[in-house]
Design a protein around this motif. Structure first.
Motif, PDB file in Angstrom:
ATOM      1  N   ILE A  30     -26.520  15.265  11.396  1.00 52.81           N
ATOM      2  CA  ILE A  30     -25.056  15.304  11.297  1.00 52.81           C
ATOM      3  C   ILE A  30     -24.375  14.768  12.549  1.00 52.81           C
ATOM      4  O   ILE A  30     -23.166  14.531  12.564  1.00 52.81           O
ATOM      5  N   GLY A  31     -25.114  14.591  13.623  1.00 48.87           N
ATOM      6  CA  GLY A  31     -24.495  13.942  14.779  1.00 48.87           C
ATOM      7  C   GLY A  31     -24.979  14.469  16.107  1.00 48.87           C
ATOM      8  O   GLY A  31     -25.549  13.743  16.905  1.00 48.87           O
ATOM      9  N   SER A  32     -24.770  15.762  16.358  1.00 50.58           N
ATOM     10  CA  SER A  32     -25.106  16.257  17.688  1.00 50.58           C
ATOM     11  C   SER A  32     -26.560  16.704  17.758  1.00 50.58           C
ATOM     12  O   SER A  32     -27.122  17.213  16.787  1.00 50.58           O
ATOM     13  N   GLU A  44     -24.417  12.686  20.669  1.00 47.03           N
ATOM     14  CA  GLU A  44     -23.163  13.264  21.181  1.00 47.03           C
ATOM     15  C   GLU A  44     -23.297  13.979  22.523  1.00 47.03           C
ATOM     16  O   GLU A  44     -22.496  14.866  22.844  1.00 47.03           O
ATOM     17  N   MET A  46     -15.684  17.905  19.864  1.00 48.34           N
ATOM     18  CA  MET A  46     -15.455  16.755  18.981  1.00 48.34           C
ATOM     19  C   MET A  46     -13.984  16.345  18.874  1.00 48.34           C
ATOM     20  O   MET A  46     -13.696  15.242  18.415  1.00 48.34           O
ATOM     21  N   MET A  57     -20.155   7.747  15.329  1.00 50.69           N
ATOM     22  CA  MET A  57     -19.734   9.128  15.081  1.00 50.69           C
ATOM     23  C   MET A  57     -18.290   9.340  15.535  1.00 50.69           C
ATOM     24  O   MET A  57     -18.000   9.291  16.722  1.00 50.69           O
ATOM     25  N   TRP A  98      -7.022  21.082  14.790  1.00 55.09           N
ATOM     26  CA  TRP A  98      -7.540  21.798  15.950  1.00 55.09           C
ATOM     27  C   TRP A  98      -6.715  21.528  17.204  1.00 55.09           C
ATOM     28  O   TRP A  98      -7.161  21.767  18.326  1.00 55.09           O
ATOM     29  N   GLN A 104     -19.843   7.552  10.623  1.00 55.82           N
ATOM     30  CA  GLN A 104     -19.489   8.869  10.077  1.00 55.82           C
ATOM     31  C   GLN A 104     -18.155   9.311  10.654  1.00 55.82           C
ATOM     32  O   GLN A 104     -17.933   9.239  11.858  1.00 55.82           O
ATOM     33  N   ASP A 144     -16.105  12.642  10.735  1.00 54.28           N
ATOM     34  CA  ASP A 144     -16.224  14.075  10.425  1.00 54.28           C
ATOM     35  C   ASP A 144     -14.888  14.666  10.016  1.00 54.28           C
ATOM     36  O   ASP A 144     -13.888  14.453  10.697  1.00 54.28           O
ATOM     37  N   PRO A 203     -14.576  18.371   9.168  1.00 55.78           N
ATOM     38  CA  PRO A 203     -14.898  19.759   8.837  1.00 55.78           C
ATOM     39  C   PRO A 203     -13.660  20.631   8.642  1.00 55.78           C
ATOM     40  O   PRO A 203     -13.766  21.715   8.086  1.00 55.78           O
ATOM     41  N   HIS A 235     -18.482  14.290   6.927  1.00 51.98           N
ATOM     42  CA  HIS A 235     -19.208  15.564   6.957  1.00 51.98           C
ATOM     43  C   HIS A 235     -18.213  16.720   6.901  1.00 51.98           C
ATOM     44  O   HIS A 235     -17.173  16.689   7.545  1.00 51.98           O
ATOM     45  N   CYS A 246     -18.202  21.191   6.669  1.00 49.35           N
ATOM     46  CA  CYS A 246     -19.164  22.284   6.749  1.00 49.35           C
ATOM     47  C   CYS A 246     -18.564  23.647   6.438  1.00 49.35           C
ATOM     48  O   CYS A 246     -18.529  24.515   7.262  1.00 49.35           O
ATOM     49  N   CYS A 288     -25.446  20.947   9.424  1.00 51.24           N
ATOM     50  CA  CYS A 288     -24.397  20.626  10.391  1.00 51.24           C
ATOM     51  C   CYS A 288     -25.065  20.079  11.656  1.00 51.24           C
ATOM     52  O   CYS A 288     -26.286  19.871  11.672  1.00 51.24           O
ATOM     53  N   GLY A 289     -24.263  19.852  12.680  1.00 49.78           N
ATOM     54  CA  GLY A 289     -24.789  19.328  13.942  1.00 49.78           C
ATOM     55  C   GLY A 289     -25.698  20.342  14.626  1.00 49.78           C
ATOM     56  O   GLY A 289     -25.646  21.535  14.366  1.00 49.78           O
TER      57      GLY A 289
HETATM   58  N1  GLN Z   1     -20.750  15.470  14.276  1.00 48.06           N
HETATM   59  C1  GLN Z   1     -20.509  16.814  14.625  1.00 48.06           C
HETATM   60  C2  GLN Z   1     -21.783  17.455  15.159  1.00 48.06           C
HETATM   61  O1  GLN Z   1     -22.823  17.144  14.701  1.00 48.06           O
HETATM   62  C3  GLN Z   1     -19.997  17.621  13.455  1.00 48.06           C
HETATM   63  C4  GLN Z   1     -19.638  19.020  13.853  1.00 48.06           C
HETATM   64  C5  GLN Z   1     -18.962  19.835  12.782  1.00 48.06           C
HETATM   65  O2  GLN Z   1     -19.159  19.645  11.618  1.00 48.06           O
HETATM   66  N2  GLN Z   1     -18.170  20.789  13.145  1.00 48.06           N
HETATM   67  O3  GLN Z   1     -21.762  18.290  16.039  1.00 48.06           O
END
Ligand code: GLN
Ligand code: ZN
Length: 761
Positions: free
Chosen positions: A439-441, A492, A498, A559, A569, A605, A607, A609, A649, A651, A734-735
């Protein structure tokens, strides 16, 4: 939490065993005393009592109302504070295991998970969810609250206890027994509230604030009906009740709220100023009207003239009797921004933290009571700040507005439909069936955090910092190659957060040094301040991503964070619609995606969320939000060619009601959290015939447990029953930034093996 997050430090020391319960209590008392003083010094007629919590105010009510869930197995001999933290944080097992242990239903000896946490209405504050079953009984346990009332009174304050009302309390809890109607518990609960009010009256309390924010929701008829019965029962206990509503218009509950037998009604005139006239029409003259005029949910200085325009006619209608207040609790804003070291004087003058909001109330009050000349200097400063914000070139960038005005109608559509894009992407990427990705991180190790902190402090120069991050990226790429993943990520490492990562590089954002707000328990977040038109001076991620791509022949996924998540946020400007602000962010991200594509990146990607978090509380307003939110996402994603693959993505685990809107985002691939629901929520995607590709998370990254290949294979086969196999991707939920490398590598090794086995079969 305190201006310096004193409560956070105290709590965490207590949990580490460094601070005794008595010392923690003392720290709590110190904060209450200080916050009451702050209210009195700003001329408030009474101080809120009972809003202080060591973890969460709803959890306080669980103890106040004596409904600690039986599953914790308390004997009652444990100290109250110990039981409180057990519910809030869970109880560790006697033997080492985690959330997904083989023991099945846990007995107290096997540990107990904490109460579930969920968002408080549409805020980013999380409360602990009360649990109800058929055996739930309520019993008053008012010792702590009465002690705090006495504490405030001893200091000479007029104490106004703040309670969550019985209906909101039940509504916010969760029925744990099949077929239990929470409303059936009301008859047992009301006498406890009654007894509490009687005891508060005996303690010399005059006003009790009872919060019923659910009056701002679409309620089933039975719940709305229960209000009259409940407040009839709470009437005549010797105290005056102030029924408080906030966050959302009352709409169909407006006349109900006005006719309940309470002494006063508080309404949120920031979120629902348009309803004030109707409230004035409906509220009987003998009731007190409290108008929430200062925004408790955002950090902008109040436009006092706008406030006067609302208040003066109301004051005349009410024959000179009016209360004024913040729109809601001040929990959702920082304690103060007046001296924040990271903001310049101009920006600071536009903002108001909780303390500044109290001062605004005082100015409004005096202007109304004594005339504007009594507060001439304060009014001058307030008007100057509002005027400077409205006219500032920092806020308005004409080029941004022009670009938005000229945005072609098709800017939110890819050149071709998914059916045409898919073969082009397949041709370009040449991935196996059931492609694997993450998912990225990747783990944010202590070394990464230390390097970033040193860089921020100026102890590490730019080249040294970049070298350190590149080393981390190289490590992450090498590990992914060794694992045999198909679409790689750079990990990341360079991102603190993020949203902050992008906000720091975009025009229009500011960051505070100390603008913390509580997220849950001892956790606080420091949201960026989105004050102006958003523009991207230069590429933000291209350097890191192309470096990562240079290390591998596998596709490297760029990403980005999506416009709605950045909006959601942050503290967002209130001088234009949120939809417009989202579009500005979308344009910046669109340019970033185009730059990534031009640099040879084939998969990007974006994101989102937080898309669901932005849903308005009232159903009638949800479609409009979903429409502009999906459009903003598409604007960010549609500047690339058909052969470039866009992922998104999300979550959280409830999608079914918004599936058409998620489909309307038209990402080529969506990755979602599903493992905890055992793929159940994927069924919705299947039934809906979700048209694009999907990566249902096959393992829960919130636990350090390493799932087996067989487990993941089982989940994938379940997924393949509802989603056509050629649409499926394989990835975690998830990450992985909160995990350690050993468990991450082990879990991903099993995940890749599961995908391979599925391919063979
Ligand atoms: N790309 C982010 C990660 O992997 C996505 C984080 C999230 O969904 N909150 O950390
Ligand atoms: Zn996620």
């Amino acid at each position: 939490m305190g201006a310096q997050r004193e409560l956070k430090q105290a709590l965490e020391r207590h949990w580490r065993g460094e601070l005794s319960p008595a010392e923690l209590e003392t720290q709590g008392q110190r904060l209450r005393v200080r916050h009451w003083e702050l209210q009195r010094d700003h001329g408030l007629a009474s101080v809120a009592v009972g809003d202080f919590a060591f973890y969460d105010q709803v959890a306080n009510h669980i103890q106040l109302l004596g409904c600690e869930p039986a599953r914790f197995g308390f004997s009652g001999d444990e100290p109250e504070l110990a039981r409180y933290f057990a519910m809030a944080r869970g109880v560790a097992a006697a033997h080492a295991h985690d959330e997904a242990c083989c023991c099945g239903a846990a007995s107290p000896a096997a540990g107990q998970p904490a109460l579930e946490m969920t968002k408080w209405f549409d805020t980013n504050y999380h409360y602990l969810v009360p649990e109800f079953d058929a055996q739930t009984r309520f019993r008053l346990n008012a010792g702590r609250l009465l002690a705090e009332v006495a504490e405030a009174q001893a200091l000479g304050h007029e104490a106004r206890p703040v309670l969550i009302g019985p209906l909101s309390f039940l509504w916010l809890g969760k029925a744990k027994a099949e077929g239990l109607d929470k409303l059936d518990l009301l008859d047992d609960l009301l006498p406890v509230y009654r007894e509490l009010l009687v005891q508060l009256a005996a303690a010399g309390v005059q006003w009790v604030q009872v919060d019923e924010p659910i009056l701002g929701l679409d309620l089933p008829g039975a719940w709305a009906l229960a209000f009259e019965r409940s407040y009839n029962a709470l009437h005549n206990c010797g105290v005056s009740l102030l029924l408080a509503t906030y966050f959302s218009p009352l709409e169909d509950h407006l006349s109900l709220a006005c006719k309940l037998p309470v002494a006063g009604l508080h309404v949120d005139a920031v979120r629902a100023g348009h309803e004030l006239q109707a409230v004035l029409d409906w509220l009987p003259p003998q009731r007190v009207l409290s108008i929430g005029i200062v925004d408790g949910r955002n950090i902008w200085r109040t436009d006092l003239d706008r406030a006067f325009a609302l208040l003066r006619p109301a004051l005349a209608r009410r024959g000179g009797e009016l209360w004024i207040a913040p729109s809601c609790s001040l929990l959702h804003v920082p304690v103060s921004l007046a001296h924040d070291a990271a903001l310049d004087a101009e920006l600071r003058s536009w903002l108001a933290g909780a303390t500044e909001k109290l001062a605004e109330l005082r100015v409004i009050q005096r202007a109304l009571n004594e005339g504007e000349t009594a507060v001439r200097a304060e009014l001058f400063a307030a008007r100057a700040a509002v005027a400077s914000r409205a006219a500032s070139p920092r806020v308005r960038r004409p080029a941004v507005g022009e670009r938005l005005a000229q945005l072609p109608a098709h800017a939110d559509r890819r050149a071709s439909a998914f059916a045409q894009r898919q073969p082009l992407q397949r041709e370009r990427l040449r991935l196996p069936p059931f492609p694997t990705t993450t998912i990225g991180s990747f783990p944010q190790t202590a070394e990464i955090r230390a390097a970033r902190a040193a860089f921020k402090r100026g102890q590490l120069d730019q080249p040294a910092y970049e070298a350190a991050m590149q080393q981390e990226i190289a490590l992450a790429v090498a590990r992914q190659e060794a694992l045999g993943l198909d679409v790689l990520v750079h990990g990341e490492a360079e991102r603190n957060d993020m949203v902050e990562y992008f906000g720091e590089q975009l025009h229009g954002f500011a960051f505070t040094a100390n603008g913390w707000v509580q997220s849950y328990g001892s956790r606080c977040v420091k949201p960026p301040v989105l004050f102006g038109d958003v523009a991207r001076p230069q590429a933000m991620t291209v350097g890191w991503t192309t470096y990562a791509q240079s290390l591998t022949k596998k596709p490297m996924k760029g990403m980005l964070t999506g416009p709605i998540t950045i909006l959601q946020w942050s503290f967002v400007r209130d001088d234009q619609p949120r939809a417009d602000t989202a579009l500005q962010i979308a344009l910046a991200m669109r340019d970033e995606a185009a730059d990534l594509e031009a640099a040879g990146i084939a998969v990007i990607q974006i994101d989102e969320p937080a898309i669901r978090e932005g849903l308005p509380l009232r159903r009638a307003q949800q479609p409009a939000y979903l429409k502009w939110a999906a459009r903003a996402f598409r604007v960010s994603a549609s500047g690339v060619a058909d052969a470039t693959q866009i992922h998104t993505h999300m979550c959280y685990s409830e999608f079914n009601d918004i599936l058409p809107d998620i489909a309307a985002m038209d990402a080529d691939v969506i990755t979602i959290e599903t493992s905890r629901s055992d793929m159940a929520l994927l069924r919705g995607f299947g039934d809906f015939r979700y048209p694009n590709e999907i990566g249902p998370g096959v393992y829960d990254i919130h636990s350090p447990r390493v799932p087996t290949t067989a487990e993941m294979l089982r989940l994938l086969r379940k997924a393949a029953e509802v989603i056509p196999p050629e649409q499926l991707w394989v990835n975690p939920d998830c990450g992985l930034k909160t995990r350690g490398w050993p468990e991450t590598e082990a879990a991903l090794r099993h995940m890749v093996a599961a995908a391979r086995e599925l391919r063979v079969r």
